[in-house]
Scaffold this motif. Structure first.
Motif, mmCIF file in Angstrom:
data_model
loop_
_atom_site.group_PDB
_atom_site.id
_atom_site.type_symbol
_atom_site.label_atom_id
_atom_site.label_comp_id
_atom_site.label_asym_id
_atom_site.label_seq_id
_atom_site.Cartn_x
_atom_site.Cartn_y
_atom_site.Cartn_z
ATOM 1 N N ILE A 136 -75.540 62.558 -22.139
ATOM 2 C CA ILE A 136 -74.597 63.764 -22.080
ATOM 3 C C ILE A 136 -74.887 64.771 -20.929
ATOM 4 C CG2 ILE A 136 -73.779 66.028 -23.134
ATOM 5 C CD1 ILE A 136 -73.917 64.607 -25.978
ATOM 6 N N ALA A 137 -76.096 64.824 -20.612
ATOM 7 C CA ALA A 137 -76.507 65.432 -19.180
ATOM 8 C C ALA A 137 -76.148 64.828 -18.022
ATOM 9 C CB ALA A 137 -77.993 65.697 -19.206
ATOM 10 N N LEU A 151 -73.425 62.468 -17.966
ATOM 11 C CA LEU A 151 -71.964 62.597 -17.784
ATOM 12 C C LEU A 151 -71.661 63.963 -17.206
ATOM 13 C CD1 LEU A 151 -71.013 60.859 -21.152
ATOM 14 C CD2 LEU A 151 -70.759 59.990 -19.140
ATOM 15 N N ILE A 152 -72.347 65.142 -17.527
ATOM 16 C CA ILE A 152 -71.897 66.360 -17.070
ATOM 17 C C ILE A 152 -72.238 66.484 -15.529
ATOM 18 C CG2 ILE A 152 -72.468 68.714 -17.189
ATOM 19 C CD1 ILE A 152 -72.883 68.457 -20.001
ATOM 20 N N VAL A 153 -73.422 65.693 -15.090
ATOM 21 C CA VAL A 153 -73.619 65.838 -13.621
ATOM 22 C C VAL A 153 -72.895 65.054 -12.946
ATOM 23 C CG1 VAL A 153 -75.401 65.007 -12.074
ATOM 24 C CG2 VAL A 153 -76.062 66.297 -14.156
ATOM 25 N N ALA A 206 -69.508 64.243 -13.757
ATOM 26 C CA ALA A 206 -68.329 64.899 -13.839
ATOM 27 C C ALA A 206 -68.133 66.183 -12.658
ATOM 28 C CB ALA A 206 -68.029 65.391 -15.263
ATOM 29 N N LEU A 207 -69.304 66.557 -12.486
ATOM 30 C CA LEU A 207 -69.139 67.691 -11.443
ATOM 31 C C LEU A 207 -69.270 67.086 -10.190
ATOM 32 C CD1 LEU A 207 -71.610 70.386 -13.335
ATOM 33 C CD2 LEU A 207 -69.125 70.411 -13.251
#
Length: 123
Positions: free
Chosen positions: A115-116, A118-120, A122-123
């Motif tokens: 999840i971390a 994917l967040i990195v 996506a940003l």
């Protein structure tokens, strides 16, 4: 016929009688009740398992969770009392194998990392 009695034999018999008389009060017997016998015996594995399960049921977090499911604390205790020895033992073993609060398994750590990531990305 007269028995020969010398002062040495008479004195030895008196000493022996005194020693036996002093030893008699040391012997003591009394009746004990079944409570005293049970208290002197170590607890059995079944008693230890039942105590472990009851202690687990007494935790505040579990009581709240059981209330949310509609099970009262006394109902849970009565249900544990009605369990067989094998069921209680299996439950006690499961309690021992539970992780302490907040412990992550390997699967949880991998999920958090994905999840971390994917967040990195996506940003």
């Amino acid at each position: 016929m007269k028995k020969p009695s010398t002062p040495l034999i008479r004195r030895s018999c008196q000493c022996l009688a005194a020693v036996i008389a002093l030893q008699a009060p040391l012997a003591q017997a009394e009746l004990i009740g079944p409570e005293a016998v049970m208290a002197a015996q170590p607890p059995t594995q079944e008693q230890l398992d039942r105590a472990k399960v009851q202690q687990f049921l007494d935790s505040a977090a579990l009581k709240d969770r059981l209330r949310a499911m509609g099970v009262g604390g006394l109902d849970a205790s009565h249900r544990v009392d009605a369990m067989t020895q094998q069921e209680v033992h299996a439950l006690a073993q499961r309690i021992d194998s539970l992780p302490a609060g907040g412990a992550f398994s390997d699967r949880d750590i991998i999920l958090v990392l994905l999840i971390a990531l994917l967040i990195v990305v996506a940003l």
